[in-house]
Write an enzyme that holds these catalytic residues in place. Sequence first.
Site, short mmCIF file in Angstrom:
data_model
loop_
_atom_site.label_atom_id
_atom_site.label_comp_id
_atom_site.label_asym_id
_atom_site.label_seq_id
_atom_site.Cartn_x
_atom_site.Cartn_y
_atom_site.Cartn_z
N GLN A 131 24.34 27.73 -1.77
CA GLN A 131 23.82 26.59 -0.99
C GLN A 131 24.90 26.05 -0.05
O GLN A 131 25.91 25.52 -0.52
CB GLN A 131 23.40 25.48 -1.97
CG GLN A 131 22.90 24.22 -1.32
CD GLN A 131 22.52 23.16 -2.34
OE1 GLN A 131 23.03 23.17 -3.46
NE2 GLN A 131 21.65 22.26 -1.98
N GLY A 132 24.68 26.15 1.25
CA GLY A 132 25.68 25.69 2.23
C GLY A 132 25.30 24.38 2.87
O GLY A 132 24.86 24.35 4.03
N TYR A 133 25.44 23.31 2.13
CA TYR A 133 25.16 21.97 2.66
C TYR A 133 26.48 21.24 2.98
O TYR A 133 26.75 20.89 4.10
CB TYR A 133 24.39 21.13 1.63
CG TYR A 133 22.91 21.32 1.53
CD1 TYR A 133 22.28 22.45 2.03
CD2 TYR A 133 22.12 20.35 0.92
CE1 TYR A 133 20.90 22.61 1.91
CE2 TYR A 133 20.74 20.50 0.81
CZ TYR A 133 20.14 21.63 1.30
OH TYR A 133 18.78 21.77 1.17
N SER A 166 29.11 26.53 -4.47
CA SER A 166 29.15 27.16 -5.79
C SER A 166 28.69 28.61 -5.69
O SER A 166 27.69 28.92 -5.02
CB SER A 166 28.20 26.43 -6.76
OG SER A 166 28.58 25.09 -6.86
N GLU A 249 14.40 20.21 -7.36
CA GLU A 249 15.14 20.24 -8.63
C GLU A 249 14.25 19.53 -9.64
O GLU A 249 14.31 18.32 -9.81
CB GLU A 249 16.50 19.55 -8.47
CG GLU A 249 17.42 20.38 -7.61
CD GLU A 249 18.78 19.73 -7.43
OE1 GLU A 249 18.82 18.55 -7.05
OE2 GLU A 249 19.78 20.41 -7.67
N SER A 371 25.96 11.66 -6.24
CA SER A 371 26.96 10.92 -7.03
C SER A 371 26.32 9.69 -7.66
O SER A 371 25.22 9.27 -7.27
CB SER A 371 28.11 10.49 -6.12
OG SER A 371 27.63 9.53 -5.19
N ASN A 372 27.02 9.09 -8.61
CA ASN A 372 26.52 7.88 -9.28
C ASN A 372 26.08 6.81 -8.27
O ASN A 372 25.02 6.22 -8.40
CB ASN A 372 27.65 7.27 -10.13
CG ASN A 372 27.60 7.78 -11.56
OD1 ASN A 372 26.69 8.51 -11.93
ND2 ASN A 372 28.59 7.40 -12.35
C1 LIG Z 1 30.77 21.11 -9.37
C2 LIG Z 1 30.24 20.89 -7.97
C3 LIG Z 1 29.45 21.86 -7.38
C4 LIG Z 1 28.98 21.70 -6.07
N1 LIG Z 1 28.24 22.70 -5.49
C5 LIG Z 1 27.82 22.57 -4.21
C6 LIG Z 1 27.11 23.63 -3.55
O1 LIG Z 1 26.86 24.69 -4.14
N2 LIG Z 1 26.75 23.48 -2.27
C7 LIG Z 1 26.99 22.33 -1.57
O2 LIG Z 1 26.60 22.24 -0.41
N3 LIG Z 1 27.68 21.30 -2.16
C8 LIG Z 1 28.09 21.40 -3.45
N4 LIG Z 1 28.80 20.37 -4.05
C9 LIG Z 1 29.16 19.20 -3.26
C10 LIG Z 1 28.42 17.92 -3.63
O3 LIG Z 1 27.11 17.97 -3.16
C11 LIG Z 1 29.22 16.75 -3.03
O4 LIG Z 1 30.44 16.69 -3.70
C12 LIG Z 1 28.49 15.45 -3.17
O5 LIG Z 1 27.37 15.44 -2.34
C13 LIG Z 1 29.40 14.26 -2.80
O6 LIG Z 1 29.95 14.44 -1.53
P1 LIG Z 1 31.53 14.35 -1.28
O7 LIG Z 1 32.21 15.14 -2.32
O8 LIG Z 1 31.78 14.67 0.16
O9 LIG Z 1 31.90 12.83 -1.54
P2 LIG Z 1 31.68 11.62 -0.54
O10 LIG Z 1 30.29 11.65 0.01
O11 LIG Z 1 32.80 11.58 0.43
O12 LIG Z 1 31.77 10.39 -1.52
C14 LIG Z 1 33.02 9.85 -1.98
C15 LIG Z 1 32.72 8.62 -2.82
O13 LIG Z 1 32.07 7.61 -2.00
C16 LIG Z 1 30.83 7.23 -2.60
N5 LIG Z 1 29.83 6.99 -1.55
C17 LIG Z 1 29.54 7.80 -0.50
N6 LIG Z 1 28.54 7.26 0.24
C18 LIG Z 1 28.18 6.10 -0.37
C19 LIG Z 1 27.20 5.10 -0.10
N7 LIG Z 1 26.36 5.21 0.93
N8 LIG Z 1 27.13 4.04 -0.95
C20 LIG Z 1 27.96 3.92 -2.03
N9 LIG Z 1 28.92 4.85 -2.32
C21 LIG Z 1 29.02 5.92 -1.51
C22 LIG Z 1 30.42 8.42 -3.45
O14 LIG Z 1 29.56 8.04 -4.49
C23 LIG Z 1 31.76 8.91 -3.96
O15 LIG Z 1 32.16 8.17 -5.09
C24 LIG Z 1 29.29 20.51 -5.35
C25 LIG Z 1 30.09 19.53 -5.95
C26 LIG Z 1 30.56 19.70 -7.24
C27 LIG Z 1 31.42 18.63 -7.84
#
Ligand SMILES: Cc1cc2nc3c(=O)[nH]c(=O)nc-3n(C[C@H](O)[C@H](O)[C@H](O)COP(=O)(O)OP(=O)(O)OC[C@H]3O[C@@H](n4cnc5c(N)ncnc54)[C@H](O)[C@@H]3O)c2cc1C
Length: 391
Positions: A131-133, A166, A249, A371-372
């Site tokens: 998945q390339g998001y 992933s 999902e 995320s939470n």
């Molecule tokens: C084990 C694992 C597998 C993954 N696999 C894939 C995959 O296969 N393909 C893929 O595309 N992605 C994948 N991801 C990525 C995942 O989707 C992102 O990590 C997730 O969407 C969070 O984005 P970020 O890491 O850029 O954090 P950010 O969006 O930068 O967030 C950083 C912090 O800010 C908070 N935050 C952000 N926006 C808000 C808001 N509007 N209000 C309140 N708080 C906010 C977040 O909750 C977080 O605590 C994976 C991640 C993990 C950990």
Amino acid sequence: MELQLTKEEEAFRDKVRSWLHEQLSGPFRDLRGRGASGDQESHVEERIAWGKAMGAAGWNCIGWPKEFGGRGCSIKEEAIFNEEYVRANGPGRVGHIGETLLGPTLIHFGSPEQQERFLPPIVSGDEIWCQGYSEPEAGSDLANVQTKATLIGDEWIIEGQKIWTSGALHADWCFVLCRTDSTAPKHKGLSYILVPMKQDTIEIRSIKQMSGAAEFAEVFFDGAKARRDHVVGGVNNGWKVAMGTLAFERGASTLGQQYLFQQEFEQVVEAAKQTGVAKDPVFRQRLAAAWIGLKIMRVNALRMLEHQGTELSREALISKLYWSNWHRDLGKLAMDVMGPRAELIAGPPYELTRMQKWYLFSRADTIYAGSNQIQRNIIGERGLGLPKEPR
Ligand SMILES: Cc1cc2nc3c(=O)[nH]c(=O)nc-3n(C[C@H](O)[C@H](O)[C@H](O)COP(=O)(O)OP(=O)(O)OC[C@H]3O[C@@H](n4cnc5c(N)ncnc54)[C@H](O)[C@@H]3O)c2cc1C
């Protein structure tokens, strides 16, 4: 509150159970329990072979309609299957992104040609998807995707970077969210493009984590090519399709997941007895609280199954937030129960124990798939009808 089974459903469960038992005590014995959270890199080739064996026996994509190669199982039958799968200690499934995310998306949004080309190899276990998001500047704020696709002749040329992908190293294909119109508003200029991964214009750099595992990666597209007709749901309509993928999902995996959590919980109780902390009143309370959490998750999952077919129910909205925090806390409890031994590895080849692995991976549970904080926003806005977050 238990899953009430009809006679037919019991027969279905017996069939699943005996097939899994036969395979996992026979040719695939060594794969039992491998490839779970934190262990995704182990036995990958063998687990791909396992996916093909499941496909040949008709156990992949069981919830898909028969016309698309599935079994047309009900969500309850899927839940039964998942529960039996965990009970049998079935290995982590390498093909799950194709089965649970891309397949349903193509069934809903894909053209007949796309369905015909891509669904059969997912069912047979022959093609693996990733998945390339996410990108460095587009995670929670997914509409900020910058990876660009330009149509030249009959091909899309893709430039940019994805991250946290992933299973990228083993994938044959990736569904990539790309910007195809940079003049349009953020959500409107995106397309959902199916890109073959085995091209030398794609570089995959694994990301090593604190557990030593590196099951996800950075993916760099430097002029990678995709066919013009491999855009799903229409050019510049990618946001709608991408959101559709996330909505697929479904809740069916939750009962299987909880059976896994139950096994992990029992491991923690066993460890508490061995280390002696089971006699400590504070540990006893923490163990009891974890057990109560397990029961709450089960009741919630069963309620979700009852509400199948409705748009995201309230139970579904709270499910991700609840299970991910519960699981992260169980990991912490497991380490506290082990005390200083939690930090030791027995000796060569210095592989972490199963418990250490799931503890470390459980830290990611509250991040991926929303995320939470994002889950709380969803509960607030969609579940409670609060005003939308200012943008
Ligand atoms: C084990 C694992 C597998 C993954 N696999 C894939 C995959 O296969 N393909 C893929 O595309 N992605 C994948 N991801 C990525 C995942 O989707 C992102 O990590 C997730 O969407 C969070 O984005 P970020 O890491 O850029 O954090 P950010 O969006 O930068 O967030 C950083 C912090 O800010 C908070 N935050 C952000 N926006 C808000 C808001 N509007 N209000 C309140 N708080 C906010 C977040 O909750 C977080 O605590 C994976 C991640 C993990 C950990």
